[in-house]
Each structure stands twice: as structure tokens, then as C-alpha cells.
Design a protein around this motif. Structure first.
Motif, short mmCIF file in Angstrom:
data_model
loop_
_atom_site.label_atom_id
_atom_site.label_comp_id
_atom_site.label_asym_id
_atom_site.label_seq_id
_atom_site.Cartn_x
_atom_site.Cartn_y
_atom_site.Cartn_z
N SER A 10 0.83 -1.20 0.00
CA SER A 10 0.00 0.00 0.00
C SER A 10 0.87 1.26 0.00
O SER A 10 1.90 1.31 0.68
N ALA A 70 -1.67 -8.41 4.52
CA ALA A 70 -2.96 -8.72 3.91
C ALA A 70 -4.09 -8.59 4.94
O ALA A 70 -5.18 -8.10 4.63
N ALA A 71 -3.82 -9.02 6.17
CA ALA A 71 -4.85 -8.94 7.22
C ALA A 71 -5.22 -7.50 7.54
O ALA A 71 -6.35 -7.22 7.97
N GLU A 72 -4.28 -6.57 7.32
CA GLU A 72 -4.53 -5.15 7.59
C GLU A 72 -4.94 -4.38 6.34
O GLU A 72 -5.01 -3.14 6.35
N ASP A 73 -5.22 -5.09 5.24
CA ASP A 73 -5.58 -4.46 3.95
C ASP A 73 -4.49 -3.52 3.45
O ASP A 73 -4.77 -2.47 2.87
N LEU A 74 -3.24 -3.91 3.66
CA LEU A 74 -2.10 -3.09 3.25
C LEU A 74 -1.32 -3.74 2.12
O LEU A 74 -0.22 -3.29 1.78
N ALA A 76 -1.93 -5.10 -1.82
CA ALA A 76 -2.81 -5.24 -2.99
C ALA A 76 -2.40 -6.49 -3.77
O ALA A 76 -1.22 -6.81 -3.88
N THR A 77 -3.40 -7.16 -4.32
CA THR A 77 -3.17 -8.41 -5.05
C THR A 77 -3.87 -8.36 -6.39
O THR A 77 -5.06 -8.01 -6.47
N THR A 91 -10.55 -5.07 -11.10
CA THR A 91 -9.70 -5.27 -9.92
C THR A 91 -8.71 -4.13 -9.76
O THR A 91 -8.50 -3.61 -8.66
N ILE A 95 -8.59 -1.38 -6.62
CA ILE A 95 -7.39 -1.11 -5.81
C ILE A 95 -7.10 0.39 -5.81
O ILE A 95 -6.83 0.98 -4.75
N TYR A 98 -9.51 2.20 -3.62
CA TYR A 98 -9.23 1.97 -2.20
C TYR A 98 -8.05 2.81 -1.75
O TYR A 98 -8.08 3.42 -0.67
N TRP A 99 -7.02 2.89 -2.57
CA TRP A 99 -5.86 3.71 -2.21
C TRP A 99 -6.23 5.18 -2.14
O TRP A 99 -5.76 5.91 -1.26
#
Length: 309
Positions: A10, A70-74, A76-77, A91, A95, A98-99
């Protein structure tokens, strides 16, 4: 290049490390990691800032960091081998949106939307829009000149021609509220705004990365209609009536972009025409978007730090 996912850190994460501990700081969380694998983690994070294609096997310490991010939504995939243009674009734009939501949670925007930004901050904000538009004439031309792909070059040249000189629209509105002679305009851009323009010039040699930046410039992807834009700038003018002519000019510029079809960015046109990029193209598009988001965040951090004169 092969792999299971393109991973990108992120743009809102800042990190520091010692030989025994790693500190990751984001607007809504702080993460501390320690353990035997810490000395190798700075290399992983530096790579994640540019994007990596995840391999089947990674060191356990690296996997732990990826899981934590990933658990903190930090983290991107993106699929490195998207099956359809719609899937890839949806997708990628999600992303980017979200950013950008993270950018809009910065202290500057919180104060701005509550009508509590100072006059100096508002004037500087508008001035940076002007300098950013002037800078776009510069980097749009360079991107077209550097592009070796005839089809993409045509898209970039068209974009350059259609956007060229739009800063004059802003300056005309700015003059009506005294901003055209304000030091914020006369003395040039903030250093962070200059870094954004320089970043766009630097990245223009990688066409997919350059085009990926526009996923940030046009985010959120759900707000691209003319009526929505007009409502947004009317609200800004109501909050800061002393700058109404300037907001009207910015709105005029945004509406012109809509009429020119710029709501559909060049990357979107290219992918729908040619199909999905390869894994390296996916990584480049996401890398470009991340760099643009980080640059914008820096601008609004600087605006937040400006005191009333």
C-alpha cells in the motif's frame, strides 16, 4: 514471468527497521515484527514497493509479513494472468479507488470537507491543481515522445493534444478571486507537487506504468459523471465562497474532460482493444498507480502542514 499473484505494498505504509525489529506504520495501524528473519525483510518491503510476482515458496518470515499486511488491507493483489479485460480493469480500479480513499482520509481532507481548512490551505490546494495541470502538458508530451508502440503513441498524442493548455481555464477563474497573483501560483508548486510531476516524467518510459497512474488520477472510478462533478464543486464553493470562481474554473475543466471522453482512460481503451497485459504489464500498471497515490498523499500531507499566514 510466472507466479500466483502480483503483490504491491500500500502507498500508505511507511516502514523502518533495525537489525532486530521492523516497524510498519499506516494511518490506522502500527505493526511491529521481530524474529530471526527480520534482517531480510527490508529487501522484501523494498521489492513490494515496486511489485513482485509471488512465488510458490517463500521464506517463512516473508510469508508472515505478507499475511500480516494482507490482514490489515495493506497488500494489494492482482492476478498476473487475468482472463478478461473486464476482470483486470475492475480489480485494478478497485485497488486504485481503495488507495484514493486512504488519501481522502488524510487530515487535510478531513478539515477541508468540514469547511475548516484555512484560506491559505484552500488557496494552496487550488494552486497545486494549477501547477499539476501545467505539469501534465510537460509529462504528457514526453510520454508520447518516448512511446515506441504506434497504437499507444497515438492514444498518448491524442490525450496530449486534448489536454494541452487547460491550465489557462483555471488561471482565468483564479484571476476572479485574486489567486492568479497569489504567491502560491506565482512562486511555483510545492516540492511534493514538483515530485509528482517529476515522477510522471520518470515513469513515462514504462508505458504501462504511466497509464496505470491514471487509475489514481480518475479515482474514484464510480464518480465520473458530469452531474456528480458539478455537485462536488458546488459543495466546495459553498464551503469556501471566497474561492467560488476558482472552483467554478476547476469544475469547467473537469466537465471538459468528460466531454472529451477522458472518463475512459487510455489504459482502459488499450486493454479493451488488445486484451489483458502479461504479468509484467500487470505489475507495471499497479506500480505506476502506487507511485502516483504515494505522491498525492505527500501533497496533501504538505497542505495539511501549512499554517494560516
Amino acid at each position: 514471468m510466472s507466479g500466483t499473484a502480483v503483490l504491491m505494498l500500500s502507498p500508505h505504509v511507511r516502514w523502518t527497521h533495525t537489525s532486530s525489529q521492523l516497524r510498519l506504520e499506516a494511518p490506522e495501524s502500527v505493526i511491529h515484527l521481530s524474529g530471526p528473519g527480520v534482517p531480510t525483510l527490508s529487501g522484501l518491503l523494498a521489492a513490494l514497493e515496486q511489485g513482485i510476482v509471488q512465488r510458490e515458496e517463500m521464506p517463512s518470515a516473508h510469508s508472515r509479513v505478507l499475511q500480516t499486511l494482507a490482514a490489515e488491507d495493506l497488500l494489494a493483489t492482482l492476478d498476473p494472468h487475468p482472463r478478461t479485460a473486464d476482470a483486470f480493469l475492475a480489480t485494478l480500479f478497485a485497488i486504485c479507488d481503495y488507495w484514493v480513499e486512504g488519501i481522502f482520509r488524510s487530515p487535510f481532507w478531513d478539515a477541508f470537507h468540514r469547511g475548516q481548512a484555512s484560506r491559505t490551505q484552500v488557496m494552496q490546494f487550488l494552486a497545486q491543481l494549477y501547477h499539476r495541470t501545467v505539469g501534465a502538458d510537460h509529462h504528457n508530451l514526453i510520454a508520447a515522445e518516448r512511446c515506441g508502440d504506434p497504437e499507444v503513441r497515438d492514444l498518448l498524442e491524442r490525450h496530449y493534444r486534448e489536454e494541452f493548455g487547460h491550465a489557462a481555464i483555471l488561471l482565468k477563474g483564479f484571476a476572479k478571486c485574486g489567486l492568479a497573483r497569489d504567491g502560491a501560483v506565482v512562486h511555483g508548486p510545492l516540492r511534493s507537487t514538483r515530485r509528482l510531476i517529476d515522477y510522471m516524467v520518470d515513469i513515462s518510459s514504462d508505458t504501462m506504468a504511466y497509464l496505470g497512474c491514471y487509475g489514481i488520477f480518475h479515482a474514484p472510478s464510480t464518480v465520473r459523471g458530469e452531474e456528480q462533478l458539478v455537485h462536488q464543486f458546488e459543495r466546495f464553493a459553498a464551503l469556501y465562497p471566497f474561492a467560488t470562481p476558482a472552483f467554478d474554473a476547476v469544475c469547467q475543466h473537469a466537465r471538459l474532460d468528460c466531454k472529451l471522453g477522458h472518463a475512459e482512460i487510455a489504459l482502459e481503451r488499450l486493454v479493451r482493444s488488445r486484451g489483458c497485459p502479461d504479468a509484467e504489464g500487470v505489475r507495471s500498471a499497479l506500480r505506476g498507480a502506487r507511485g502516483a497515490a504515494a505522491a498525492f498523499r505527500a501533497i496533501f500531507d504538505d497542505l495539511s502542514a501549512i499554517a494560516e499566514e
